[in-house]
Design an enzyme around this catalytic site. Structure first.
Site, short mmCIF file in Angstrom:
data_model
loop_
_atom_site.label_atom_id
_atom_site.label_comp_id
_atom_site.label_asym_id
_atom_site.label_seq_id
_atom_site.Cartn_x
_atom_site.Cartn_y
_atom_site.Cartn_z
N CYS A 8 -26.29 21.25 4.15
CA CYS A 8 -25.42 20.09 4.14
C CYS A 8 -23.98 20.59 4.06
CB CYS A 8 -25.72 19.20 2.94
SG CYS A 8 -27.44 18.72 2.82
N ALA A 9 -23.06 19.81 4.59
CA ALA A 9 -21.63 20.15 4.63
C ALA A 9 -21.37 21.39 5.49
CB ALA A 9 -21.07 20.38 3.22
#
Length: 288
Positions: free
Chosen positions: A113-114
């Protein structure tokens, strides 16, 4: 070290903000939402990467990232870590001159994620590391850690949309870091360990995120022999764990867990039928 030497502060300033909207019935709602912002990392005069992060512990994040990218050595002397919140910049300064121009040309976007980023040959030290063959994992520790960590106040319980990583020893959680990407959370712990001289011997990693190749590589590079996750696995993550002799525990919820690698370290010292089923996130939050 005592339990939770560092733990999340869901009420900390600037980590979340309250937003208004409507729910499925059309009723007005106001909820805390996690904040993410860019942080650009420099090593001496060279720009390395811009990370999306919640912004806490930028010094540990910067140091841990550089360590896990093999841009900092364990014996490097760091002259300073300078952080400018307004500019969103953190600069790590070392006595040793550094130049990673060639390494930065080879960039890989990770599955985290990110959108984590790794540079160069991420496996360059992987095959040279031998994890502690005498490390033991009592199954009672898995249950104790899950219960203690899941009941600890956190941004995850407050807002969701975030991952946590916890450095543990036995059944004791020591350092609990959160971020929008689990790769950031593990880097913060790596930086904290390095700066405080905490050895990896007898340590365990606990994470809320998936056990991907990146998480396995970073855990092995930090020479931690056991990792436990609430989530699942990727096939490459399992393959790398087996190559390194890493004990890989996933889907650890309530009485259940699955071990795909390093099962020889497991000591079944607890009857799983004696372990209650895990409550939901909303039930845990309401009980606090």
């Amino acid at each position: 070290m005592k339990e939770f030497t560092i733990s999340p502060d869901p009420k900390a300033k600037d980590l979340s903000e309250t937003l208004s909207g409507v729910d499925h019935t059309g009723a007005s709602v106001s909820l805390p939402v996690v904040v993410e912002k860019p942080l650009t990392l420099f090593l001496n005069t060279q720009e390395i990467v811009t990370m999306m992060t919640i912004g806490d512990y930028p010094d540990y994040l910067a140091l841990g990232y550089l360590l896990n990218q093999n841009m900092l050595d364990q014996d490097d002397r760091v002259c300073g870590v300078d952080y400018d919140d307004d500019l969103g910049v953190v600069v790590v300064r070392t006595e040793r001159e550094t130049d990673f121009e060639d390494k930065l040309k080879k960039k890989t976007q990770t599955s985290g994620c990110a959108q984590g980023t790794v540079f160069g040959d991420v496996m360059e030290k992987f095959e040279d590391i031998t994890l502690d063959p005498d490390a033991v994992l009592n199954t009672s520790w898995i249950y104790d850690l899950s219960r203690k960590i899941n009941q600890q106040p956190s941004l995850y319980l407050e807002t969701g949309a975030i991952h946590g990583c916890v450095l543990c020893e036995g059944s004791k959680p020591l350092v609990y870091m959160e971020d929008v990407g689990r790769h950031n959370a593990i880097d913060k712990i790596a930086g904290y360990m390095w700066r405080n001289g905490i050895p990896s011997k007898n340590k365990i990693f606990y994470t809320t995120g998936r056990l991907t190749s990146e998480m396995v590589i970073k855990t092995v590079q930090m020479q931690i022999p056991i990792v436990i996750s609430r989530s699942g696995f990727t096939a490459w993550g399992v393959d790398l764990a087996r190559q390194a002799g890493l004990t890989l525990i996933g889907r650890a919820k309530g009485k259940r867990f699955i071990c795909f690698s390093g099962e020889g370290r497991l000591n079944y010292d607890t009857d799983p039928d004696a372990i209650p089923e895990e409550r939901s996130k909303h039930q845990r939050k309401a009980a606090q």
